[in-house]
Design an enzyme around this catalytic site. Structure first.
Site, PDB file in Angstrom:
ATOM      1  N   LEU A  12      97.299  12.608  53.633  1.00 19.41           N
ATOM      2  CA  LEU A  12      97.768  12.313  54.988  1.00 19.41           C
ATOM      3  C   LEU A  12      97.348  13.468  55.885  1.00 19.41           C
ATOM      4  CD1 LEU A  12     101.446  11.148  54.169  1.00 19.41           C
ATOM      5  CD2 LEU A  12      99.312   9.835  54.029  1.00 19.41           C
ATOM      6  N   GLY A  14      93.701  14.725  58.420  1.00 24.09           N
ATOM      7  CA  GLY A  14      92.293  15.078  58.220  1.00 24.09           C
ATOM      8  C   GLY A  14      91.892  16.281  59.057  1.00 24.09           C
ATOM      9  N   ALA A  19      90.650  18.296  55.599  1.00 24.41           N
ATOM     10  CA  ALA A  19      89.223  18.077  55.373  1.00 24.41           C
ATOM     11  C   ALA A  19      88.733  18.928  54.203  1.00 24.41           C
ATOM     12  CB  ALA A  19      88.443  18.418  56.643  1.00 24.41           C
ATOM     13  N   VAL A 133     104.517  28.292  52.300  1.00 25.43           N
ATOM     14  CA  VAL A 133     105.296  29.533  52.323  1.00 25.43           C
ATOM     15  C   VAL A 133     104.492  30.735  52.795  1.00 25.43           C
ATOM     16  CG1 VAL A 133     106.891  30.984  51.045  1.00 25.43           C
ATOM     17  CG2 VAL A 133     106.689  28.575  50.461  1.00 25.43           C
ATOM     18  N   GLY A 188      89.823  32.415  67.328  1.00 25.41           N
ATOM     19  CA  GLY A 188      90.404  31.277  66.620  1.00 25.41           C
ATOM     20  C   GLY A 188      91.617  31.622  65.778  1.00 25.41           C
ATOM     21  N   GLU A 191      96.410  29.809  68.515  1.00 27.85           N
ATOM     22  CA  GLU A 191      96.229  28.475  69.077  1.00 27.85           C
ATOM     23  C   GLU A 191      96.359  28.523  70.597  1.00 27.85           C
ATOM     24  OE1 GLU A 191      97.961  25.315  66.884  1.00 27.85           O
ATOM     25  OE2 GLU A 191      98.497  26.648  65.239  1.00 27.85           O
ATOM     26  N   ASP A 202     107.167  30.388  63.544  1.00 24.93           N
ATOM     27  CA  ASP A 202     106.475  30.136  62.283  1.00 24.93           C
ATOM     28  C   ASP A 202     107.000  31.072  61.194  1.00 24.93           C
ATOM     29  OD1 ASP A 202     103.886  29.177  60.768  1.00 24.93           O
ATOM     30  OD2 ASP A 202     103.821  31.356  60.685  1.00 24.93           O
ATOM     31  N   LYS A 206     109.118  30.312  57.527  1.00 26.91           N
ATOM     32  CA  LYS A 206     108.728  30.853  56.225  1.00 26.91           C
ATOM     33  C   LYS A 206     109.843  31.715  55.637  1.00 26.91           C
ATOM     34  CE  LYS A 206     103.837  30.556  57.333  1.00 26.91           C
ATOM     35  NZ  LYS A 206     102.728  31.239  58.026  1.00 26.91           N
ATOM     36  N   GLY A 309      94.106  29.543  57.375  1.00 21.91           N
ATOM     37  CA  GLY A 309      92.698  29.169  57.244  1.00 21.91           C
ATOM     38  C   GLY A 309      92.613  27.890  56.441  1.00 21.91           C
TER      39      GLY A 309
END
Lengths: 445, 445
Positions: A12, A14, A19, A133, A188, A191, A202, A206, A309
């Site tokens: 679920l 892509g 990918a 995690v 990169g 975001e 974030d 965690k 990544g």
């Protein structure tokens, strides 16, 4: 030798991780089959738009927008959509239709973990989440299995690559937060909307997962104290450097005794903190992550690697998939959430730590004594005080004498957050203090 | 809820690790039972002398000299005797009588691992050995499970605390090897006979285990190339420092393509090597250990912690015990040795790496060209050359002119061990070279 039928794997999502997972599943088909003892057949990839551009070239016939049909035909569902819905409903559908699940969705687990683990437990399904995690760093199995006979006392984690990149750049280049964020965005690492990272959201998710794992206790996201890095200044980084420290955004999970009630409990919290340069966490540079674990018997351990990544996170997802598939082949259930310890989760006010406080004060006799008595009134004892002169403001066009000010950098011994908050409030109200420039905690001593 | 009967745990060995395991089993009885879902009952400790002094106070009635009877009454046997016999026979007895086994015995596993894993596999017994690989550092589960969907390309491990302590001390204090070894012995980091550590034998055993795990290939101890630290000099450490490197004893496990045949295979080797100071392994100080893993998808990972010590190693033993006991309760087999990949194991001659070579040469015109042509004759290309004058020997009492000498420190590009050995032999035979002072490999680029 018994031949097992292929396991049907539904993906679920892509995006960048999805990918890469699809690519590795297709490219390493034979190698993975020999590790598992059965084939792993990718039966489809559910996406919102089958014609969207992908970072990896994948057979078009694998894509579908019908996630539910895909789930119902799968033995294993890998959820890489992220966010709460529809990820939550899809995972529950997968579990209730008899599939096992791998997810990298920290937001969902931190918010709805207990519901999902309970659903999996009820039907004997496996729910693996290594990638949620600490990205590619293997931390779930070390905490859950390798340290199963030990007691974890504390975890200090650098678990957000974006903020570590920014703070590291501020430290090494002397950049401002804005400049470092701009570079992170360009490369990169950040975001378009960096709130989840620089606001500490974030890292807080965690922290909730790490604390739950380490302490065998459900630690809900709401009980994680959170401060981001948005208020960290180049000046704070500079004064940390002068004192031999570096500022890191830490996710801290701690077993502690309540200072008033004496009850044993745990705390999970996220904030930027001073870390001494001799500490192993101080050498974690760039967008890397690390989890520093202090255990009763094992002593200090550190787990270091890429925190994010696409391809790195895909490694953790595939590790979960292979482990889970092996269980399919050799039999036996997976391992459910461990929450037997069920310790109380304390609020930040009960936590004890050390502080580095920078004050601007009027430079006149007796100021230091006044400041020191404010600390002692609140039961906070001082470890060290450094004073430096601040040039008088150049903004005054008048020739009148301006009172000169001094900067005090004060390091405290251990104190509770509550005592510190009261101290800072008193300091701010005191006439000799012109500015409470910075209050940061010191960790990792 | 189903109640399970207690699991009977037999301990073989009452040394520093064994005593700590016994203490933790007794002290944390309730906590461990709730983690496992069944009690872990220590039924006895087999030792050579029941009256010997122990590092921990334990009930005398637990001790016995009758290891075989103890084993036959146990569900789980923990082997902490060390050495080959009787450890091997005891483990086989345990497996064949239906017990599961935990061992910390790297010497035994490196020498007889295949025999023991096969015996366990045949009867479906579990054989766990986390403590044998890198002390308290959890590395077996990360390699076996977390990276199960990835491909490990290389491992660089600091897996011997004694030698790391010695090399670190030589680096930080400028000590000689003898001085640093004396301090290590005094502090209890080195044993009375330090051969196993400083000769690299302990590290070679761990390299065999790490390589077997990482590459799903049985790597026998005999195929591990081994050099200890006995020839490392203060001068080498100093010249490494000047070039920005530190010398570490590394256990290296590498997936590689044979330079002549093009066949894919693996190599395991142990030797002191130059490691650049910016590499995470360079910051591993004192008696600590670390395992740096380079994986295809996950990228670089590092696992850091205490490599030895009674209580630290006991943590790994108990983790194995709890994992194994959970399997007893929830059912399903353990995980046998994974050797499906069965790659060829190459000798050191096929390995490619970079070198740092220190030569003393006569200081006359054309020497550098002569030296350079020796390298190029063997297909070894030079990355950098540094020359410094050496004062002429003061040992000559004569007034005759002594030819002055120069020191050349030469860094090479990647070359095979075979090409390098031939180069060094030619250099040693060349009349302009008065001494090949040092040949060390450079790793971790």
């Amino acid at each position: 030798m018994i031949e097992y039928r292929n396991l049907r794997v539904a993906l679920l999502g892509g995006g960048s991780v999805g990918a890469q997972v699809a690519r590795l599943l297709l490219e390493q088909k034979d190698e993975l089959a020999s590790r598992v003892g059965a084939g792993l057949e990718l039966i489809g990839i559910a996406v919102r738009d089958v014609d969207a551009e992908r970072t990896v070239d994948l057979p078009r016939e694998l894509f579908t927008t019908d996630a539910e049909s895909l789930i119902l035909g799968a033995d294993v569902v890998i959820e890489l959509i992220g966010g709460i819905e529809p990820a939550r409903s899809y995972i529950l559908l997968a579990i209730n239709s008899g599939a096992d699940v791998v997810t990298a969705n920290k937001a969902l687990l931190a918010a709805h973990g207990p519901e999902l683990f309970e659903a999996a437990d009820k039907v004997g399904a496996q729910l693996n989440y290594e990638a949620a995690v600490a990205g590619a760093i293997p931390i779930v199995r070390p905490l859950r299995d390798s340290l199963a006979g030990d007691q974890v006392n504390r975890i200090l984690g650098i678990v957000n690559g974006t903020t570590n990149f920014i703070l590291d750049r501020m430290d090494t280049e002397g950049s401002s937060l804005e400049e470092a964020l701009a570079v992170a965005t360009e490369l990169g690492y950040a975001e378009a909307d960096p709130t989840a990272d620089i606001g500490g959201y974030d890292a807080a998710q965690k922290a909730a997962l790490l604390a739950s794992l380490a302490f065998h206790t459900t630690v809900p996201l709401e009980s994680v104290y959170r401060e981001g890095i948005t208020k960290v200044t180049a000046q704070q980084i500079e004064s940390a450097r002068k004192a031999g420290f570096v500022i890191k955004l830490l996710a801290i999970c701690e077993r502690l005794v309540h200072p008033e009630t004496g009850v044993e409990g745990v705390s999970a919290r996220v904030y930027p903190a001073f870390v001494h340069r001799s500490h192993p966490l101080a050498s974690v540079h760039g967008a890397n992550n690390a989890v520093f674990v202090e255990a009763e018997a094992a002593g200090s351990l550190m787990f270091y690697g890429a925190g994010a990544g696409g391809v790195q996170t895909a490694s953790a997802v595939l590790g979960d998939l292979v482990s889970l598939a092996r269980r399919h082949v050799v039999g036996g259930p997976g391992f459910a959430a461990s929450n037997h310890a069920d310790l109380p989760v304390f609020e930040i006010g009960s936590v004890t730590t050390r502080y580095a406080i920078t004050l601007e004060v009027t430079d006149e006799p007796g100021v230091l004594a006044t400041i020191a008595s404010v600390f002692s009134d609140h039961g906070v004892s001082l470890a060290q005080v450094e004073q430096s002169m601040t040039p008088a403001s150049t903004g005054t066009a008048s020739h009148e004498a301006v009172p000169s000010t001094a900067t005090l950098v004060i390091g405290t011994h251990e104190a509770t957050e509550a005592a510190l908050a009261a101290t800072v409030a008193s300091l701010a109200a005191n006439s000799v203090v012109t500015n409470v420039a910075s209050v940061l905690r010191v960790e990792g001593a």
